[in-house]
Structure formats: structure tokens, C-alpha cells
Design a protein around this motif. Sequence first.
Motif, PDB file in Angstrom:
ATOM      1  N   ILE A  21      -2.848 -10.547   7.778  1.00  0.00           N
ATOM      2  CA  ILE A  21      -3.673 -10.530   7.452  1.00  0.00           C
ATOM      3  C   ILE A  21      -4.935  -9.648   7.145  1.00  0.00           C
ATOM      4  CG2 ILE A  21      -5.590 -12.399   7.343  1.00  0.00           C
ATOM      5  CD1 ILE A  21      -4.199 -14.646   8.272  1.00  0.00           C
ATOM      6  N   LYS A  22      -4.753  -9.438   9.148  1.00  0.00           N
ATOM      7  CA  LYS A  22      -5.703  -7.930   8.371  1.00  0.00           C
ATOM      8  C   LYS A  22      -5.569  -6.516   8.107  1.00  0.00           C
ATOM      9  CE  LYS A  22      -7.748  -5.002  12.550  1.00  0.00           C
ATOM     10  NZ  LYS A  22      -7.986  -4.538  14.123  1.00  0.00           N
ATOM     11  N   GLU A  23      -4.104  -6.446   7.683  1.00  0.00           N
ATOM     12  CA  GLU A  23      -3.601  -5.238   6.787  1.00  0.00           C
ATOM     13  C   GLU A  23      -3.977  -5.416   5.369  1.00  0.00           C
ATOM     14  OE1 GLU A  23       0.298  -3.291   9.445  1.00  0.00           O
ATOM     15  OE2 GLU A  23      -0.209  -4.871   7.729  1.00  0.00           O
ATOM     16  N   VAL A  66      -0.781   1.258   5.012  1.00  0.00           N
ATOM     17  CA  VAL A  66       0.659   0.092   6.086  1.00  0.00           C
ATOM     18  C   VAL A  66       1.363   1.839   5.734  1.00  0.00           C
ATOM     19  CG1 VAL A  66      -0.150  -1.379   5.517  1.00  0.00           C
ATOM     20  CG2 VAL A  66       1.062  -0.642   3.674  1.00  0.00           C
ATOM     21  N   GLU A  67       2.576   1.781   6.580  1.00  0.00           N
ATOM     22  CA  GLU A  67       3.973   2.008   7.107  1.00  0.00           C
ATOM     23  C   GLU A  67       4.937   0.983   5.850  1.00  0.00           C
ATOM     24  OE1 GLU A  67       4.768   3.354  10.291  1.00  0.00           O
ATOM     25  OE2 GLU A  67       3.256   5.177  10.147  1.00  0.00           O
ATOM     26  N   LEU A  68       5.684   2.059   5.229  1.00  0.00           N
ATOM     27  CA  LEU A  68       6.709   0.874   4.093  1.00  0.00           C
ATOM     28  C   LEU A  68       8.165   1.669   4.705  1.00  0.00           C
ATOM     29  CD1 LEU A  68       4.830  -0.628   1.237  1.00  0.00           C
ATOM     30  CD2 LEU A  68       4.880  -1.846   3.950  1.00  0.00           C
ATOM     31  N   TYR A  69       9.041   0.810   3.834  1.00  0.00           N
ATOM     32  CA  TYR A  69      10.542   1.378   4.764  1.00  0.00           C
ATOM     33  C   TYR A  69      11.364   0.608   2.791  1.00  0.00           C
ATOM     34  CZ  TYR A  69      10.359   2.849   8.920  1.00  0.00           C
ATOM     35  OH  TYR A  69      10.394   3.433   9.832  1.00  0.00           O
ATOM     36  N   VAL A  97       0.974   3.855   2.620  1.00  0.00           N
ATOM     37  CA  VAL A  97       0.676   2.726   1.065  1.00  0.00           C
ATOM     38  C   VAL A  97      -0.662   2.541   1.469  1.00  0.00           C
ATOM     39  CG1 VAL A  97       0.698   1.630  -0.754  1.00  0.00           C
ATOM     40  CG2 VAL A  97       2.772   2.430   0.191  1.00  0.00           C
ATOM     41  N   LYS A  98      -1.823   2.736   0.458  1.00  0.00           N
ATOM     42  CA  LYS A  98      -2.854   2.501   0.597  1.00  0.00           C
ATOM     43  C   LYS A  98      -3.048   1.477  -0.038  1.00  0.00           C
ATOM     44  CE  LYS A  98      -7.751   2.453   1.646  1.00  0.00           C
ATOM     45  NZ  LYS A  98      -7.830   0.909   0.874  1.00  0.00           N
ATOM     46  N   LEU A  99      -3.256   0.047   1.088  1.00  0.00           N
ATOM     47  CA  LEU A  99      -3.109  -1.403   0.109  1.00  0.00           C
ATOM     48  C   LEU A  99      -5.205  -1.733  -1.217  1.00  0.00           C
ATOM     49  CD1 LEU A  99      -1.853  -3.593   3.070  1.00  0.00           C
ATOM     50  CD2 LEU A  99      -0.592  -2.234   1.345  1.00  0.00           C
ATOM     51  N   PRO A 100      -4.165  -1.554  -2.012  1.00  0.00           N
ATOM     52  CA  PRO A 100      -5.921  -1.730  -2.952  1.00  0.00           C
ATOM     53  C   PRO A 100      -6.406  -2.935  -1.938  1.00  0.00           C
ATOM     54  CG  PRO A 100      -3.749  -2.683  -4.294  1.00  0.00           C
ATOM     55  CD  PRO A 100      -3.054  -2.250  -3.128  1.00  0.00           C
ATOM     56  N   PRO A 101      -7.799  -2.989  -2.814  1.00  0.00           N
ATOM     57  CA  PRO A 101      -8.162  -4.567  -2.356  1.00  0.00           C
ATOM     58  C   PRO A 101      -8.347  -5.216  -2.973  1.00  0.00           C
ATOM     59  CG  PRO A 101      -9.735  -2.707  -2.530  1.00  0.00           C
ATOM     60  CD  PRO A 101      -8.807  -2.032  -2.867  1.00  0.00           C
ATOM     61  N   GLY A 102      -8.400  -6.756  -1.977  1.00  0.00           N
ATOM     62  CA  GLY A 102      -8.433  -8.048  -2.700  1.00  0.00           C
ATOM     63  C   GLY A 102      -7.255  -8.612  -3.007  1.00  0.00           C
ATOM     64  N   LEU A 103      -5.606  -7.697  -2.380  1.00  0.00           N
ATOM     65  CA  LEU A 103      -4.934  -8.325  -2.529  1.00  0.00           C
ATOM     66  C   LEU A 103      -4.172  -9.738  -1.978  1.00  0.00           C
ATOM     67  CD1 LEU A 103      -1.707  -6.840  -3.387  1.00  0.00           C
ATOM     68  CD2 LEU A 103      -1.518  -6.360  -0.945  1.00  0.00           C
ATOM     69  N   ARG A 104      -4.010 -10.321  -1.941  1.00  0.00           N
ATOM     70  CA  ARG A 104      -3.721 -11.772  -1.808  1.00  0.00           C
ATOM     71  C   ARG A 104      -2.362 -12.174  -1.577  1.00  0.00           C
ATOM     72  NH1 ARG A 104      -7.767 -10.272  -0.088  1.00  0.00           N
ATOM     73  NH2 ARG A 104     -10.008 -11.154  -0.642  1.00  0.00           N
TER      74      ARG A 104
END
Length: 297
Positions: free
Chosen positions: A75-77, A84-87, A165-172
Motif C-alpha cells: 500500500i505504501k508503494e 520499485v524494483e521489478l523483474y 519503475v516509477k509508479l504513476p500517482p493514482g494507481l489502485r
Amino acid sequence: MQNLKFSTQEELKQFFRARVKHLHPDRGGDAEEYLRFLEWYKRALGALEKEEKIRILKKYVPRGNSFYRLQEFSIKEIALAETVELYLPLRERPCPDCEGSGQHLKGVKETCKNCQGKGLLTLFKGTQCVTFPCSFCKGRGMVYKEVCPACLGRGKVKEEEKVRVKLPPGLREGDILFIPGSLYDTKWDFYLEVTLKRHPYWYLSGDRLICELKIPFYEILLKETISVETLEGIEEIPTRLFTTGESVILKERGPFLRENGSIKRGDLVIFLKPVFPEKLSAKAMSYLEKAIKYMEV
């Protein structure tokens, strides 16, 4: 410069136009500082361009080559739109299980009738003799009846690499995080359906972060402050704010979201839920009754 944050390319460009006038050597600025600023601007603009290509979709509608999977975030991310780090499977390599053949090497097989199980064919032309691998069984001498379960007959498997990857604001939760393959020079795009890790007392509701805090009832009476975990860390909230039974709202301390082209923050809403013991011993009941009498006095 490194601490400056810009929501859009236009915000960054406005800052650049205002700042570059003062730094330009023709206007008395330092040449080295001017060049450093240009290099910083180039990196910052590239980062924003990359971020804006990563989008939020409400449903999975693949176009062309694509890769889809469920992806779990905290939830914090999500709330802070963190990096975040993704594979992600960015490259392809020959399938190790079938050695790139696409066939199930441990499955049902039979002797190749084209080469009689030799794996080689011989061609005579006059006095010359040429030997070459059988094209039907690819030199194995056996024909495999099943496709490789690891690569489903493709002969190739995707190889994962770690990316940031920089998560976009508003992702749910339930949204699709779209990451174009062009960012990583890959032929397929990525569609990641968002799932959230369960949190003991946080959940997202629209543009608000809800915190349902369960604490023993006596702490409300005995303590002057209550420790509350916010997105920024542990904070002490005065207990008196909770005595009315209403929620406590911390303005603009909730999740980030994009609205009308700009970034804003929602609220953090704290609900206090007193926890009462299921049973009280006779001794505890006696002390509680005495305490009530003192409070009445």
C-alpha cells in the motif's frame, strides 16, 4: 537540483527557461555551472519522458506482442508512487528443457522414418558422397510427439531482468500498469494487473488512506498520545482528538494522485477502535469499579 521534483515535463521546462537565463555565460554566468545545469536538465527530462510513458489502464486490452501477469505491491508503494524494483522478462533465450527444439524430449517418441533413426542422410552424386543432418528429426534420429511443456513448443523462453519503475500517482488495486517495451528495447509490452499486500490496519479508499487502529480501551484513558503509523513514519497523535468517537483526518497526508495534469495528495483518515477484553477476572473487575468511583468523584 537533485532535490527538485517536477510533476510534468512542462513544469520542468518552465523552470529550465527561467534558470538558464541567469546561468548563460553571455549574461555573466559561470560556464562550467551552465554546462552542469544543461546535463542535469537532459537527465531530468529523460526521466520524466520515461515516467509519462508508463500509464494506468482500467482494463487489459493488449495490442500486438504483450506480456501479462498479476503484480503485487505494498500500500505504501502505491500511495507514495514510489520507485520499485521489478523483474520483467526482457529477453529470450533457447529453452533449456528442449534445447531450443520445441519438443518434449522426455515425452512420447518414435524412430525417425526419414533417416531410419540414424539422424543423418547421405546423398550420392557421381563418385561424391555428402552426409548431412536429417531435416525431419533435426539430426536426433527420433521424432517427438509432444511439445515442450516449458516453452509450449516455441523453443524459446523469456529471461527476467531487474528494472526500476516509477509508479504513476493514482494507481489502485485492479488497475493495469502499462509499461511499453520500447523503454527496454523489447519487442513486447507489459501489462501488470495490480494486487495489494494486506496491511494490518491500512487500506485505500478512493483518494484517501484509511487507518483503522485497534488499541486497548485503557490506553485511551491513560495515555496523552497514541502512536500512529503514517506513510512518513510513526507519529504521536493527541489522545483527546479521539475521545469524541469521530475519525481524525490528517489533511494531504494520504495517497498521491494526478488531477487535471497536476499531482496532489489525498487525506489520511484515522479511525480508533478500542479493544475490550472478552472476560474480566474478579480482581480486575474490583479495581475497575473503584476506578469508576474515583472518576465520578
